[in-house]
Design a protein around this motif. Structure first.
Motif, PDB file in Angstrom:
ATOM      1  N   ARG A  44       0.867  -1.178   0.000  1.00 27.82           N
ATOM      2  CA  ARG A  44       0.000   0.000   0.000  1.00 27.82           C
ATOM      3  C   ARG A  44       0.898   1.220   0.000  1.00 27.82           C
ATOM      4  N   GLY A  45       0.589   2.216  -0.794  1.00 28.63           N
ATOM      5  CA  GLY A  45       1.472   3.351  -1.009  1.00 28.63           C
ATOM      6  C   GLY A  45       2.112   3.888   0.247  1.00 28.63           C
ATOM      7  N   LEU A  46       1.304   4.351   1.195  1.00 28.35           N
ATOM      8  CA  LEU A  46       1.798   4.829   2.480  1.00 28.35           C
ATOM      9  C   LEU A  46       1.362   3.858   3.571  1.00 28.35           C
ATOM     10  N   THR A  47       2.267   3.595   4.486  1.00 25.84           N
ATOM     11  CA  THR A  47       1.911   2.712   5.595  1.00 25.84           C
ATOM     12  C   THR A  47       1.195   3.474   6.703  1.00 25.84           C
ATOM     13  N   ASN A  48       1.161   4.787   6.614  1.00 26.10           N
ATOM     14  CA  ASN A  48       0.438   5.602   7.583  1.00 26.10           C
ATOM     15  C   ASN A  48      -0.178   6.797   6.861  1.00 26.10           C
ATOM     16  N   GLN A  49      -0.779   7.716   7.622  1.00 30.55           N
ATOM     17  CA  GLN A  49      -1.494   8.830   7.019  1.00 30.55           C
ATOM     18  C   GLN A  49      -0.565  10.000   6.678  1.00 30.55           C
ATOM     19  N   LEU A  50      -0.986  10.762   5.680  1.00 26.27           N
ATOM     20  CA  LEU A  50      -0.260  11.985   5.349  1.00 26.27           C
ATOM     21  C   LEU A  50      -0.198  12.929   6.546  1.00 26.27           C
ATOM     22  N   SER A  51      -1.231  12.927   7.339  1.00 32.07           N
ATOM     23  CA  SER A  51      -1.298  13.852   8.473  1.00 32.07           C
ATOM     24  C   SER A  51      -0.218  13.594   9.510  1.00 32.07           C
ATOM     25  N   GLU A  52       0.480  12.455   9.427  1.00 37.00           N
ATOM     26  CA  GLU A  52       1.545  12.153  10.381  1.00 37.00           C
ATOM     27  C   GLU A  52       2.912  12.703   9.944  1.00 37.00           C
ATOM     28  N   ILE A  53       3.015  13.200   8.716  1.00 36.70           N
ATOM     29  CA  ILE A  53       4.301  13.698   8.226  1.00 36.70           C
ATOM     30  C   ILE A  53       4.887  14.777   9.144  1.00 36.70           C
TER      31      ILE A  53
END
Length: 712
Positions: A165-174
């Motif tokens: 899956r592209g990201l293993t977590n959310q964009l909001s965690e960057i």
């Protein structure tokens, strides 16, 4: 007393999402039509707040409506007669396709007809295209242009984690990451609406490392820019891994409890010579060690890769090595930590999950797995034995066409004559076909060769779901009726299945019905969409997969407790730097890499039809270092010949000190003589079959105009 001017109200308001990159920004498009003054409608575009782009739009999204409303849209089916594409009825076009496909398969077998899809199709269309190839045509030959997008990252994620899956977590965690590595990704130009996440991270004190042969707009914000030699990513990461292990940045508790294979990795790193790493990468040893320490000492961190790392003949291994870094430090499965493959195409994630790839069935099931075959065959109402086996990758299909093994090709949502490497071979191969069908909005370079061209709807007209780079499934509503005689791509597949006497398997009347079958076909698979419905998507905006039931919230962060392999463990992979797939030589002394520019998308078929976007970058160019330009007698703005053993591309020279002296950069958005892929290498990664787009050996010289014929 002055009166306020009357407000002009829009005649139509469309809520949709951008058709371009993998962020899939939500937008509002307002249409204004003048009062019988003969003028074309005007449009106003604004972003809609959403969890990914937070309401931002880039210049491509702001002007996407221009190609959808272009006068160059194909509005009716066409058949080539006496060398010319002429307007025909849908009935005549569909009957011609059905008849030719049947006769071709009768003469040469089912596999003589192949299917070539695209990473911008909706999930519904991508799913149906796979089903069409395997049920209506019963051909094993189907693949798509997403093979050139994320296949290296997908295979690496699958081998390491058990899931892609592209990201293993959310964009909001960057913004929560203390160290961020951006490897081979130019987010500032390719996914610009994501940049505020990274600037927020910097404001929070994050240390940002960019790995790229060029000084891109993304590299300009970095705390450390590693200007690596193209193709040397494996060696670079080995050097960083050695530093992490030798200087005790290893999270041994995580490694012992949740991974396997570390001892073999450490044994390989113990033998590594950092001076050799520096030589291979073109970087100072101290820079490599500095980057490793920054990532190692950070409590939270994220690594992102994109095509700069992945589009190599060793792209799979390069991504595996970056994932080794994630595992060594235990920076995954918790807040502010993880890995992301930055998808390029609008539905690059969803497009590969449900059957467009040569070896896959819906839900990321494998076509050679007997249990997977049995399950999907049951959903489709056929026996497992009726399903064909695994085919070949996109470029290998072109090679088979060139060898006359494939006689007819159906292309939907792609432009293979421009997007494939070794483009002159591809052009020659497509010219050999007995029958070529292209479904597109425009007469692309590929469509211009077709025997039948079918008009399809645009993003403003075609309802369906797409999956963004996070693995978040989004619903794109249809906002306007189809122009002319254009049809939805999924409707075309249903109509063609009827002509092939397989209509009972394609009874769909709307996109939601296709999605409901997709949900069932994916149920229990790695990419499980079963719990996602149109009703939920309308209420919740977007839902992450896997989502196994309608009361499941969707997996926002992966691997918090376990990985997806049967034993629950992630897998280390020791990696040696392979020999370059293509070495420079006296004849071809330069390394050519390619990529994108802000104003264009993929092969430019859509963005070159947008006046605003086309005006920003009118023609293709080559970035070259000033000292290199001087050695090769190349002037800024002059025409340059870029030549490899495969072919020549002619572009405009652009002198800049933002690129390595041994490297030139040419964008990928133009066709014909400006098509960079006339010169790119077709060497394929042995695991994922990704071509080696990013490191081709070339010669460069001022372009000399051929002498004009004397007309006297």
């Amino acid at each position: 007393m002055a009166t306020e001017p009357l407000k002009v109200l829009p005649t139509a308001v469309l809520h949709t999402q951008c058709p371009f990159c993998s962020v899939q920004c939500k937008m509002r498009v307002e249409e204004y039509i003048g009062e019988s003054d003969g003028k074309r409608p005007t449009y106003a575009v604004a972003g809609i707040p959403n969890a990914a782009s937070e309401g931002r739009l880039c210049v491509k999204g702001m002007n996407a409506h221009q190609h959808a409303t272009s006068r160059e849209r194909i509005l009716h089916p066409m058949i080539r007669k006496n060398g010319t594409l002429l307007r025909v009825t849908w009935e005549e076009a569909l009957e011609a396709i059905g008849s030719r496909f049947r006769s071709t398969q009768s003469l040469y077998g089912n596999d003589a007809v192949a299917v070539y899809g695209g990473g911008s199709l909706t999930n519904e269309s991508a799913y149906l295209l796979g089903k069409f190839a395997r049920v209506a045509l019963r051909s094993k030959y189907i693949d798509y242009n997403g093979r050139f997008c994320m296949s290296a990252a997908a295979s690496a994620g699958h081998k390491t984690f058990g899931i892609d899956r592209g990201l293993t977590n959310q964009l909001s965690e960057i913004p929560l990451a203390e160290c961020i590595i951006l490897a081979g990704t130019n987010i500032a130009e390719c996914q610009p609406t994501l940049m505020p996440y990274f600037t927020r991270a910097k404001e929070n004190g994050a240390y940002i490392i960019v790995i790229d042969p060029r000084v891109t707009a993304t590299a300009e914000m970095a705390d450390l820019h590693l200007q690596v030699k193209p193709g040397a990513d494996v060696a670079l990461v080995n050097g960083m891994l050695k530093t992490l292990v030798d200087e005790r940045f290893t999270d041994y508790s995580f490694v012992r409890g949740r991974t396997k294979g570390f001892d073999q990795l450490k044994e390989r790193l113990d033998r590594l010579n950092m001076d050799e790493v520096a030589l291979e990468t073109g970087l100072a040893k101290e820079e490599i060690e500095k980057a490793a320490r920054a990532y190692g000492k950070a409590k939270t961190g994220m690594i992102f890769t994109a095509r700069g790392v992945e589009q190599h003949a060793d792209g799979h291994l390069a991504v595996r090595n970056f994932l080794n870094m994630v595992l060594v430090t235990g920076k995954i499965g918790k807040e502010g930590c993880g890995y992301g493959a930055v998808t390029g195409q609008g539905n690059g994630q969803g497009g590969r999950e449900h059957g467009q790839k040569a070896d896959q069935l819906p839900g990321y099931r494998l076509i050679e797995n007997e249990a997977d075959r049995a399950y999907v065959a049951g959903v489709w109402g056929i026996s497992p034995g009726e399903l064909p086996g695994k085919g070949v990758s996109a470029y290998e299909m072109m090679e088979l066409i060139d060898k006359d093994a494939i006689k007819a090709l159906f292309v939907m949502g792609s432009n293979p004559i421009v997007s494939n490497p070794n483009a002159l071979l591809v052009e020659r191969a497509l010219g050999k076909l007995d029958f070529l069908v292209v479904a597109d909005m425009f007469l692309s370079e590929t469509a211009q060769l077709a025997d039948v061209v079918l008009p399809v709807t645009s993003y403003l007209e075609n309802e369906g779901t797409l999956t963004n780079l996070e693995g978040r499934v989004l619903l794109r509503e249809a906002g306007r009726p189809a122009p002319g005689e254009a049809r939805h791509d999924w409707k075309i597949l249903c109509d063609l299945a009827e002509r092939l006497d397989k209509g009972t398997y394609f009874p769909f009347r709307k996109a939601e019905e296709i999605f409901d079958e997709l949900r069932v076909a994916s149920r229990g698979g790695v990419a499980d969409y079963y719990g996602i419905t149109y009703e939920r998507l309308r209420k919740e905006e977007g839902i992450y997969w896997p989502c196994p039931s309608t009361d499941h919230p969707g997996a926002k962060r992966l691997f918090e407790r376990t990985f997806v392999h049967p034993d629950g463990l992630a897998v280390f992979q020791p990696v040696d730097q392979p020999s370059p797939a293509e070495r420079t030589s006296d004849e071809f002394p330069m390394i050519m890499t390619n990529g994108r520019v802000l104003s264009h998308y993929l092969t430019g078929v859509q963005t070159r039809r947008s006046p605003v976007l086309a005006a920003r970058d009118v023609e293709n160019f080559m970035e070259i270092h000033p000292r290199t330009a001087a050695r090769h007698r190349i002037e800024d703005g002059s025409l340059v010949s870029v030549r490899s053993s495969r072919g020549e591309v002619v572009v405009r020279g652009k002198i800049t000190d933002s690129i390595r002296e041994d490297t030139v950069f040419v964008p990928m958005h133009w066709g014909d003589a400006q098509n960079v892929n006339r010169a790119t290498s077709p060497e394929l990664d042995p695991v994922c079959r990704m071509p080696d787009f990013k490191s081709s050996a070339v010669a460069i010289s001022p372009f000399e105009q051929p002498w004009m014929e004397d007309w006297e």
